[in-house]
Design a protein around this motif. Structure first.
Motif, PDB file in Angstrom:
ATOM      1  N   GLN A 188      56.968  18.646  53.456  1.00  0.00           N
ATOM      2  CA  GLN A 188      55.847  18.565  52.530  1.00  0.00           C
ATOM      3  C   GLN A 188      54.750  19.519  52.954  1.00  0.00           C
ATOM      4  O   GLN A 188      54.555  19.789  54.131  1.00  0.00           O
ATOM      5  N   CYS A 190      50.499  20.522  52.048  1.00  0.00           N
ATOM      6  CA  CYS A 190      49.247  20.066  51.465  1.00  0.00           C
ATOM      7  C   CYS A 190      49.030  20.824  50.159  1.00  0.00           C
ATOM      8  O   CYS A 190      49.203  22.041  50.102  1.00  0.00           O
ATOM      9  N   ILE A 201      52.555  19.791  56.320  1.00  0.00           N
ATOM     10  CA  ILE A 201      52.026  18.552  56.889  1.00  0.00           C
ATOM     11  C   ILE A 201      53.127  17.604  57.337  1.00  0.00           C
ATOM     12  O   ILE A 201      52.844  16.613  58.006  1.00  0.00           O
ATOM     13  N   GLN A 202      54.366  17.889  56.981  1.00  0.00           N
ATOM     14  CA  GLN A 202      55.476  17.041  57.413  1.00  0.00           C
ATOM     15  C   GLN A 202      56.753  17.869  57.451  1.00  0.00           C
ATOM     16  O   GLN A 202      56.953  18.760  56.626  1.00  0.00           O
ATOM     17  N   TYR A 262      55.832  12.510  61.498  1.00  0.00           N
ATOM     18  CA  TYR A 262      54.657  11.885  60.916  1.00  0.00           C
ATOM     19  C   TYR A 262      53.895  12.925  60.102  1.00  0.00           C
ATOM     20  O   TYR A 262      53.853  14.092  60.462  1.00  0.00           O
ATOM     21  N   SER A 263      53.273  12.483  59.025  1.00  0.00           N
ATOM     22  CA  SER A 263      52.443  13.389  58.219  1.00  0.00           C
ATOM     23  C   SER A 263      51.175  13.702  58.994  1.00  0.00           C
ATOM     24  O   SER A 263      50.561  12.810  59.574  1.00  0.00           O
ATOM     25  N   TYR A 316      47.768  15.199  58.136  1.00  0.00           N
ATOM     26  CA  TYR A 316      46.794  15.690  57.161  1.00  0.00           C
ATOM     27  C   TYR A 316      45.657  16.408  57.877  1.00  0.00           C
ATOM     28  O   TYR A 316      45.324  16.090  59.015  1.00  0.00           O
ATOM     29  N   VAL A 356      50.410  16.092  47.916  1.00  0.00           N
ATOM     30  CA  VAL A 356      51.328  16.909  48.695  1.00  0.00           C
ATOM     31  C   VAL A 356      52.335  17.556  47.768  1.00  0.00           C
ATOM     32  O   VAL A 356      52.597  17.084  46.672  1.00  0.00           O
ATOM     33  N   THR A 392      56.211  18.500  47.673  1.00  0.00           N
ATOM     34  CA  THR A 392      57.475  18.214  48.331  1.00  0.00           C
ATOM     35  C   THR A 392      58.412  19.409  48.185  1.00  0.00           C
ATOM     36  O   THR A 392      58.493  20.008  47.126  1.00  0.00           O
TER      37      THR A 392
END
Length: 66
Positions: free
Chosen positions: A17, A19, A26-27, A38-39, A41, A53, A55
């Motif tokens: 993912q 931002c 962010i992931q 973990y995300s 942010y 986000v 994807t």
């Protein structure tokens, strides 16, 4: 984001993912064991109340496969 390899199997991680505001990753996800990090942010984006986000195509295919 400092994760370069999966904590479970040791294989490389790929973007899961981004931002929607700043376009930073962010992931991440492992293609072999399908585990996500973990995300993470960014403070600026959270303060602007932008938690949308984007994807990646790989994750969309996995999530919406029939």
């Amino acid at each position: 984001m400092t994760d370069q390899s999966c904590q479970s199997c040791g294989n490389p991680l790929y973007e899961a993912q981004r931002c929607a505001q700043c376009k930073a990753v962010i992931q991440k996800v492992c293609h072999d064991c399908d585990r996500f990090t973990y995300s993470e942010y960014h403070q600026e984006c959270v303060l602007n109340k932008t938690t949308n986000v984007t994807t990646t195509e790989y994750v969309r295919k996995k999530l919406y496969a029939t």
